[in-house]
Design an enzyme around this catalytic site. Structure first.
Site, short mmCIF file in Angstrom:
data_model
loop_
_atom_site.label_atom_id
_atom_site.label_comp_id
_atom_site.label_asym_id
_atom_site.label_seq_id
_atom_site.Cartn_x
_atom_site.Cartn_y
_atom_site.Cartn_z
N GLU A 1 -11.78 -2.20 -8.15
CA GLU A 1 -12.46 -2.93 -6.98
C GLU A 1 -13.67 -1.86 -6.51
O GLU A 1 -14.53 -2.20 -5.80
CB GLU A 1 -11.37 -2.98 -5.96
CG GLU A 1 -10.84 -1.61 -5.27
CD GLU A 1 -9.73 -1.80 -4.13
OE1 GLU A 1 -8.72 -2.49 -4.57
OE2 GLU A 1 -9.96 -1.68 -3.16
N LYS B 1 0.94 -1.27 -0.11
CA LYS B 1 -0.01 0.07 0.11
C LYS B 1 1.05 1.28 -0.04
O LYS B 1 1.74 1.32 0.79
CB LYS B 1 -0.93 -0.07 1.20
CG LYS B 1 -1.76 -1.39 1.17
CD LYS B 1 -3.07 -0.59 0.36
CE LYS B 1 -4.04 -1.99 0.04
NZ LYS B 1 -4.85 -1.77 -0.68
N HIS C 1 -9.95 -8.21 -7.63
CA HIS C 1 -9.76 -7.97 -6.11
C HIS C 1 -10.29 -8.67 -5.31
O HIS C 1 -11.28 -9.38 -5.63
CB HIS C 1 -10.36 -6.68 -6.02
CG HIS C 1 -10.61 -6.16 -4.60
ND1 HIS C 1 -11.65 -5.64 -4.09
CD2 HIS C 1 -9.50 -5.50 -3.75
CE1 HIS C 1 -11.45 -5.48 -2.94
NE2 HIS C 1 -10.15 -5.44 -2.61
N GLU D 1 -1.99 0.40 -8.76
CA GLU D 1 -3.60 0.18 -8.61
C GLU D 1 -4.24 1.45 -8.01
O GLU D 1 -3.92 2.12 -7.09
CB GLU D 1 -3.85 -1.05 -7.56
CG GLU D 1 -4.98 -1.50 -7.58
CD GLU D 1 -5.06 -2.57 -6.53
OE1 GLU D 1 -4.14 -3.81 -6.74
OE2 GLU D 1 -6.06 -2.89 -5.68
N ASP E 1 -14.63 -7.39 -8.93
CA ASP E 1 -14.96 -7.54 -7.61
C ASP E 1 -16.37 -8.52 -7.57
O ASP E 1 -17.18 -8.07 -8.17
CB ASP E 1 -15.01 -6.23 -6.80
CG ASP E 1 -15.25 -6.46 -5.38
OD1 ASP E 1 -14.26 -6.18 -4.68
OD2 ASP E 1 -16.33 -6.87 -4.80
N ASP F 1 -0.51 -0.13 -4.57
CA ASP F 1 -2.05 0.29 -4.45
C ASP F 1 -2.28 1.58 -3.80
O ASP F 1 -1.71 1.54 -2.39
CB ASP F 1 -2.92 -0.89 -3.78
CG ASP F 1 -4.15 -0.66 -3.65
OD1 ASP F 1 -4.65 0.16 -4.24
OD2 ASP F 1 -4.91 -1.63 -3.35
C1 LIG Z 1 -9.80 -1.28 2.60
C2 LIG Z 1 -9.45 -2.63 1.82
O1 LIG Z 1 -8.48 -3.45 2.87
C3 LIG Z 1 -8.65 -2.13 0.90
O2 LIG Z 1 -7.35 -1.64 1.06
C4 LIG Z 1 -8.35 -3.38 -0.09
C5 LIG Z 1 -7.59 -3.06 -1.46
O3 LIG Z 1 -7.48 -1.90 -1.92
C6 LIG Z 1 -6.95 -4.31 -1.96
O4 LIG Z 1 -7.17 -5.51 -1.66
O5 LIG Z 1 -6.62 -4.02 -3.02
MG LIG Z 2 -7.03 -2.31 -4.03
#
Ligand SMILES: C[C@H](O)[C@@H](O)CC(=O)C(=O)O
Ligand SMILES: [Mg+2]
Length: 448
Positions: free
Chosen positions: A308, A225, A358, A279, A331, A253
């Site tokens: 997603e 992330k 996702h 992402e 999704d 992401d």
């Molecule tokens: C809130 C979720 O955990 C989100 O962060 C999931 C996500 O973006 C992903 O798995 O890709």
């Molecule tokens: Mg994501």
């Protein structure tokens, strides 16, 4: 043989306090409690089978979705299951075209999440009555029946019913071999669980070490992330890249954190860590913005992935038309269930864009594995550049949890859509009166 008349639909608000450990956190969702609006459909058939459906939500959002499910219930109650699945396109359209409820959609937001939960329950029940896992129900279905489940309204400029039929007909060739391949080797997966944004560097190191060195799963694709602070991102990405080495795959992401120019600038700084994709770099509604980012990142060798939080098949259609993504992320709970996902898989095939679902949420891995296994066997016939997300959390609450072997999803073999949760878990996590929440809410009250 499909049987029974729907005699009851109930919905429960089930929440897991994942935010306490930072699990699931990202640049926009800093305190996610993984939750689900959990639908149960019962019929008057003597088999006693029930259909279970979920849609994924975060904490407080769940109660709003629960209201929407209740508002949709009359469309399902007292219907014969055979009439529902016998004209599944018509039924999908009935749910999404409710003259009053569509005003708060249409086919987007809360009412669409509720539609997904209800239809997921119907698919689960259908597959259970046929005694097959959902992926196998779809694989064995003849192409005409499959296309009869899809609402083509708004997408016929890129995919007509005949186009869809032709793709599925072509997909019949080699189906047996591909099914055999799935049963023997599974569908390739990647993991997100080591690098949620709320994890400290120490936790992150520990998690990556666990995944790389100590796990017998042999993870070799990872997602991190990013998006809140560029210096933090550089430090964290360096740490992960150093640990996984240059040979493993890394994805990033941003969960919609940036404006378009900001996304390009930020990713230019993170390019040295060689991500395969970025992402959700910006708003999920900004199709042309995604196109501009995609174009700008080509020279850096970085693709754009999104989906997603794509409302529906129309947004996916436009993302594909605008060359706005290189990896398409379906999704199972955001789109209108299997029905709408089928249309998106077929459009992705037409544009030859790889689908990488996702699954970061509760239950999403359990559901979406069925769709992507079907996609490989009957639609895409390819594993190139494709993988399905996997997160480690909350599988123990499901009656038929996913099985991962050698970084791949092994096809589920139990009948249904793997949507059913353990009753004990549901009772404990029901909001606000389940045991887990009673305790947590009492502690919070004492702290005030
Ligand atoms: C809130 C979720 O955990 C989100 O962060 C999931 C996500 O973006 C992903 O798995 O890709
Ligand atoms: Mg994501």
């Amino acid at each position: 043989m499909v049987r029974g008349r729907v005699s009851r639909l109930s919905v429960r608000d089930v929440r897991f306090p994942t935010s306490l450990g930072g699990h699931g956190s990202d640049a926009m969702h800093t305190d996610p409690d993984y939750s689900a609006a959990y639908v149960i459909i019962e019929t008057d058939a003597e088999d006693g089978l029930k259909g279970y459906g979920i849609t994924f939500t975060l904490g407080k959002g769940t109660e709003v979705v629960v209201c929407a499910v209740n508002a949709l219930a009359h469309h399902v109650l007292n219907k014969d299951l055979k009439d529902i699945v016998g004209d599944f396109r018509g039924f999908y359209r009935q749910l999404t075209s409710d003259g009053q409820l569509r005003w708060i959609g249409p086919e987007k937001g809360v009412v669409h999440l509720a539609t997904a939960a209800v239809l997921n329950a119907v698919w689960d029940l259908w597959a259970k009555q046929e005694g097959k896992p959902l992926w196998k129900l779809l694989v064995d279905m003849d192409p005409r029946t499959l296309v009869s489940c899809i609402d083509f309204r708004y997408i016929t400029d890129v995919l007509t019913e005949e186009d869809a039929y032709e793709i599925l007909q072509k997909g019949q060739v080699g189906k047996k071999e591909r099914e055999g391949h799935m049963l023997a080797h599974g569908y390739p997966a990647y993991t997100t669980s080591c690098a949620w944004l709320g994890y400290s560097d120490d936790t992150l190191k520990q998690m990556v070490l666990l995944k790389v060195a100590l796990s017998d799963i042999n993870w070799h694709r990872f997602k991190v992330k990013v998006g809140a602070d560029v210096q933090d991102d550089m430090r964290r990405c360096r740490l992960i890249r150093d640990m996984i080495g240059p040979e493993n795959t890394l994805m990033m992401d941003a969960n919609q954190r940036w404006d378009v120019p900001e996304a390009v600038e930020w990713m230019s700084k993170l390019a040295e860590f060689k991500p395969l994709w970025i992402e959700e770099p910006t708003s999920p509604d900004d199709i042309l913005g995604h196109a501009a980012i995609s174009k700008a990142l080509v020279p850096l060798g970085i693709g754009v992935a999104t989906g997603e939080q794509c409302h529906n098949r129309v947004i996916f259609k436009q993302l594909l038309q605008a060359n706005a993504l290189q990896f398409l992320q379906i999704d199972s709970c955001r789109l209108g269930s299997v029905n709408e996902n089928l249309s998106v898989l077929l459009m992705a095939k037409k544009f030859e864009i790889p689908v990488c679902p996702h699954a970061g949420g509760v239950g999403l891995c359990e559901l979406v594995q069925h769709l992507i296994i079907f996609d490989y066997i009957s639609v895409s016939a390819s594993l190139e550049n494709r993988m399905c997300e996997y997160v480690d959390h909350l599988h123990e609450h499901f009656k038929y949890p996913v099985k991962i072997r050698q970084a791949s999803y092994m096809p589920p073999m139990d009948a249904g859509y793997s949507t059913e949760m353990k009753e004990e878990s549901v009772k404990k996590h029901q909001y606000p009166d389940g045991e887990v929440w009673k305790k947590l809410l009492a502690t919070q009250e004492n702290q005030v």
